[in-house]
Design a protein around this motif. Structure first.
Motif, PDB file in Angstrom:
ATOM      1  N   THR A   1       0.827  -1.205   0.000  1.00 51.95           N
ATOM      2  CA  THR A   1       0.000   0.000   0.000  1.00 51.95           C
ATOM      3  C   THR A   1       0.862   1.255   0.000  1.00 51.95           C
ATOM      4  N   GLU A   2       1.891   1.269   0.850  1.00 47.58           N
ATOM      5  CA  GLU A   2       2.773   2.430   0.939  1.00 47.58           C
ATOM      6  C   GLU A   2       3.533   2.649  -0.369  1.00 47.58           C
ATOM      7  N   THR A   3       4.098   1.574  -0.901  1.00 43.46           N
ATOM      8  CA  THR A   3       4.896   1.699  -2.122  1.00 43.46           C
ATOM      9  C   THR A   3       4.032   2.132  -3.300  1.00 43.46           C
ATOM     10  N   SER A   4       2.824   1.592  -3.379  1.00 44.29           N
ATOM     11  CA  SER A   4       1.920   1.960  -4.475  1.00 44.29           C
ATOM     12  C   SER A   4       1.495   3.424  -4.371  1.00 44.29           C
ATOM     13  N   ALA A   5       1.227   3.882  -3.151  1.00 48.45           N
ATOM     14  CA  ALA A   5       0.855   5.289  -2.956  1.00 48.45           C
ATOM     15  C   ALA A   5       2.000   6.203  -3.357  1.00 48.45           C
ATOM     16  N   PHE A   6       3.225   5.825  -2.981  1.00 45.25           N
ATOM     17  CA  PHE A   6       4.398   6.632  -3.333  1.00 45.25           C
ATOM     18  C   PHE A   6       4.598   6.643  -4.848  1.00 45.25           C
ATOM     19  N   LEU A   7       4.415   5.473  -5.487  1.00 45.10           N
ATOM     20  CA  LEU A   7       4.583   5.382  -6.936  1.00 45.10           C
ATOM     21  C   LEU A   7       3.581   6.269  -7.660  1.00 45.10           C
TER      22      LEU A   7
ATOM     23  N   TYR B   1      -3.369   4.093 -17.559  1.00 44.10           N
ATOM     24  CA  TYR B   1      -4.102   3.454 -16.462  1.00 44.10           C
ATOM     25  C   TYR B   1      -3.192   2.934 -15.361  1.00 44.10           C
ATOM     26  N   TYR B   2      -2.018   2.433 -15.709  1.00 40.33           N
ATOM     27  CA  TYR B   2      -1.146   1.836 -14.705  1.00 40.33           C
ATOM     28  C   TYR B   2      -0.738   2.826 -13.617  1.00 40.33           C
ATOM     29  N   ALA B   3      -0.716   4.114 -13.945  1.00 39.72           N
ATOM     30  CA  ALA B   3      -0.304   5.125 -12.968  1.00 39.72           C
ATOM     31  C   ALA B   3      -1.361   5.365 -11.899  1.00 39.72           C
ATOM     32  N   LYS B   4      -2.567   4.830 -12.092  1.00 35.57           N
ATOM     33  CA  LYS B   4      -3.637   5.026 -11.107  1.00 35.57           C
ATOM     34  C   LYS B   4      -4.388   3.722 -10.833  1.00 35.57           C
TER      35      LYS B   4
ATOM     36  N   TRP C   1       4.428   9.856  -7.225  1.00 34.99           N
ATOM     37  CA  TRP C   1       5.610  10.213  -8.005  1.00 34.99           C
ATOM     38  C   TRP C   1       5.238  10.453  -9.469  1.00 34.99           C
ATOM     39  N   VAL C   2       4.420   9.547 -10.011  1.00 32.39           N
ATOM     40  CA  VAL C   2       4.055   9.670 -11.425  1.00 32.39           C
ATOM     41  C   VAL C   2       3.176  10.893 -11.656  1.00 32.39           C
TER      42      VAL C   2
END
Length: 647
Positions: A241-247, A541-544, A250-251
């Motif tokens: 969850t944390e890594t996905s939120a940061f990614l 789509y991958y960015a969200k 970032w994007v």
């Protein structure tokens, strides 16, 4: 006699102590702090009247009290000592309960500090321990549980932001968004656009800018300290969850933003996120997760010619993709367990469906957006070579694939499900691993060329005898035989080599054994025919994307197909993360879009199906989604840009 007297004294003492009321002095200093000043007393006058309140102070001739009239409200009153018959100190419990309910309140919007939670819990614990017979005991006990529950979340590193409990990185991202929204609201105000901006408004704007900047700058440090701690504690869901939120932050806020500040941040190491994602997956697999098997006797997870794919996390997307590529960025995804067809759907299987529709007129399996009276004939049936029964059906559109899969009691796989089945938990580049496909036996242009060359190497074709009967006559030179060429066509769905080649070459020459190479033993995941999936195509789509069971964009123009096919030339189309979409396609509303610049091509897209085993949602509830045309809006006056103050 003495014995009876002693017992009477003991019992008298016992009952007196049982009946003792709670006095102010019985409470801890921190509990006394929330109480109103004084002692709770009952004053009886010489005339027989009584008054109850908090005695705040006394003099030689007067007593000063505050009478409670409403919850939390008091009025002062002075009573002369000459009028008082008696003063009795009362139980402080009701006042204690009132003080707790008015002063110890959980903030619905944000979390408190650990110190604030500890102080509140200590006071509540004292009430729960000492005031068991209180009228409000159940209410205070529930409040105690609420504070304790929130403290437990805070100790886990969570924070409440706008009423939602979030992990540290998610909380910082949410704060950034809130500050940004408030700044945009200020920018839209007329007074902000004037030449002379109100100083107070400008100060608020700059303060929000500082907070937004601080929230953004805190994220990298949080990632470096917090996520490794989560991994050490094997809290993988939170780490993802944390890594996905940061990614996604970032994007959206860095890579897609503009300006000098963004340019400076863009120079930071984006690969750090990919390394963190891989680290999470390494720990996840080391913990033995994501490799479950169906339970014995579970009929929902056992099916002929279908393969069980365990639920769990995997890495989706291309780690080397650039910003504008549709497989950017690589991201962590969780899919629930499911069954997937080992083989692509054959012409024979699909023909049964078409015959049923033609004979019965049954349309119960149609998608709500499908054209009425949809004809499901496959384009590949116009070609005698492509229409053989055991070859994969090819030349069907998305609505055909959807209807067939529903008719057989299955469904189309999501992009995430297809990709996990193709690349497995180790994020293989190709369904067989990392080796480039030029020297692999695949049903593609390059693969067939390689197989034909291997056939000629193992069994060199012989030239015919030269013409001429007499040995004295010079014989004409016979040209060497042409190299073997495999026909450009699909292979049988259950064949890993064409019939022409099976008897001419040894299986050990290639990088497979008796099954097509893929993590779960599926056939033709990179070649033969491309395959429809459920999702609408969305380039960004991958960015969200959702982390758990993503199902693509809510709306779109066309759907995605996956995998290469028998006409594929480019190696990148054979990768497990390749995303294709049709140049000539049926839209969601049933109309057609055609790209006249594309040359006519043989049909290349077929399908394979899946069955749900885990708790997958109902795939957008199959509601039709139409893409509304964009309306041109009148141009608005651009707001005045005001640079926020620098630190």
């Amino acid at each position: 006699m003495k014995y009876k007297l002693a017992m009477a004294l003991i019992m008298s003492f016992f009952f007196c102590n049982v009946g003792l009321s709670l006095e102010r002095g019985d409470l801890s200093p921190q509990s006394q702090e929330i109480l109103p000043e004084g002692k709770r007393v009952l004053i009886e006058s010489k005339t027989g009247k009584t008054v109850e309140g908090m005695m705040t102070r006394t003099t030689d001739d007067k007593v000063f009290i505050r009478i409670v009239v409403n919850e939390g409200m008091t009025i002062p009153r002075t009573v002369k000592r000459s009028e008082i018959k008696s003063i009795k100190e009362l139980d402080i419990t009701p006042i204690f309960a009132t003080a707790i309910k008015s002063s110890l309140v959980v903030d619905p919007e944000k979390s408190l500090t650990v110190e604030e939670y500890n102080r509140a819990i200590a006071i509540l614990s004292e009430f729960v321990e000492k005031c068991k017979k209180a009228t409000d005991y159940a209410v205070i006990q529930e409040l105690h549980q609420t504070f304790s529950g929130e403290l437990a979340k805070v100790k886990l590193g969570m924070e409440k932001v706008k009423g939602e409990w979030l992990t540290p990185v998610c909380a910082a991202v949410r704060k950034f968004e809130l500050y940004n929204e408030q700044m945009i609201e200020i920018e839209a105000k007329d007074e902000f656009r004037r030449k002379t901006v109100d100083e107070k408004l400008m100060a608020t704007y700059n303060e929000l800018g500082d907070k937004r900047r601080a929230a953004a700058r805190s994220l990298p440090e949080m990632m470096q300290t917090w996520v490794p701690e989560l991994l050490q504690e094997k809290r993988f869901d939170e780490a993802v969850t944390e890594t996905s939120a940061f990614l996604q932050f970032w994007v959206q806020q860095v890579i897609l933003s503009e300006g000098a500040a963004a340019e400076a941040v863009k120079k930071m190491d984006f690969d750090y996120i990919i390394r963190m994602e891989r680290r999470i997956m390494d720990g996840y697999k080391e913990a033995g997760l994501g490799a479950d098997q169906p339970k014995k006797g579970d009929t929902n997870a056992v099916s002929e010619n279908m393969v069980y794919i365990p639920g769990g996390y995997f890495l989706m997307g291309n780690p080397d993709a650039k910003q504008k590529e549709n497989s950017f960025p690589m991201h962590l995804v969780y899919v629930s367990p499911y069954l997937i067809d080992k083989y692509e759907v054959s012409n024979a299987e699909y023909r049964k469906f078409v015959d049923h529709v033609q004979k019965t007129g049954d349309s119960s399996m149609e998608h709500p957006s499908a054209p009425p009276l949809k004809q499901h004939k496959a384009d590949g049936w116009d070609d005698p070579v492509l229409s053989k029964p055991e070859k994969p059906v090819v030349g069907v559109d998305w609505f055909d694939a959807y209807a067939y899969s529903k008719w057989v009691g299955k469904r189309l796989p999501t992009e995430a499900e297809w990709e996990k089945a193709a690349r497995g938990p180790d994020a293989w580049k190709y369904p067989w691993g990392a080796e480039e496909p030029t020297a692999l036996a695949l049903n593609t242009v390059q693969g067939r060329t390689f197989i034909a060359a291997e056939m000629d190497r193992q069994n060199p074709p012989k030239s015919p005898e030269p013409e001429g009967g007499c040995s004295c006559v010079k014989k004409k030179e016979v040209p060497p035989p042409p190299p073997t060429r495999l026909p450009t066509e699909t292979w049988d769905v259950k064949s890993y080599l064409p019939l022409l080649a099976q008897n001419a070459i040894q299986a050990e020459v290639f990088l497979w054994t008796n099954e097509y190479p893929s993590p779960y033993g599926l056939m033709h995941m990179a070649d033969n025919v491309s395959e429809w999936v459920y999702d609408f195509y969305g380039p960004g789509y991958y960015a969200k994307s959702l982390v758990i069971d993503p199902q693509g964009c809510d709306t779109g123009m066309v759907h995605v197909f996956r995998g290469g096919n028998y006409l594929t030339v480019k190696p990148e189309e054979l990768t497990a993360y390749y995303r294709g979409f049709p140049p000539d396609a049926t839209l969601a509303d049933g109309s057609m879009v055609r790209d006249r610049r594309k040359r006519a091509m043989a049909p290349t897209v077929g399908l394979r199906c899946v069955k749900t085993v885990g708790p997958l949602e109902d795939l957008k509830k199959e509601e039709p989604k139409k893409v509304e045309p964009k309306k041109e809006e009148p141009k608005k006056e651009e707001p005045k840009k005001v640079e926020p103050k620098q630190n």
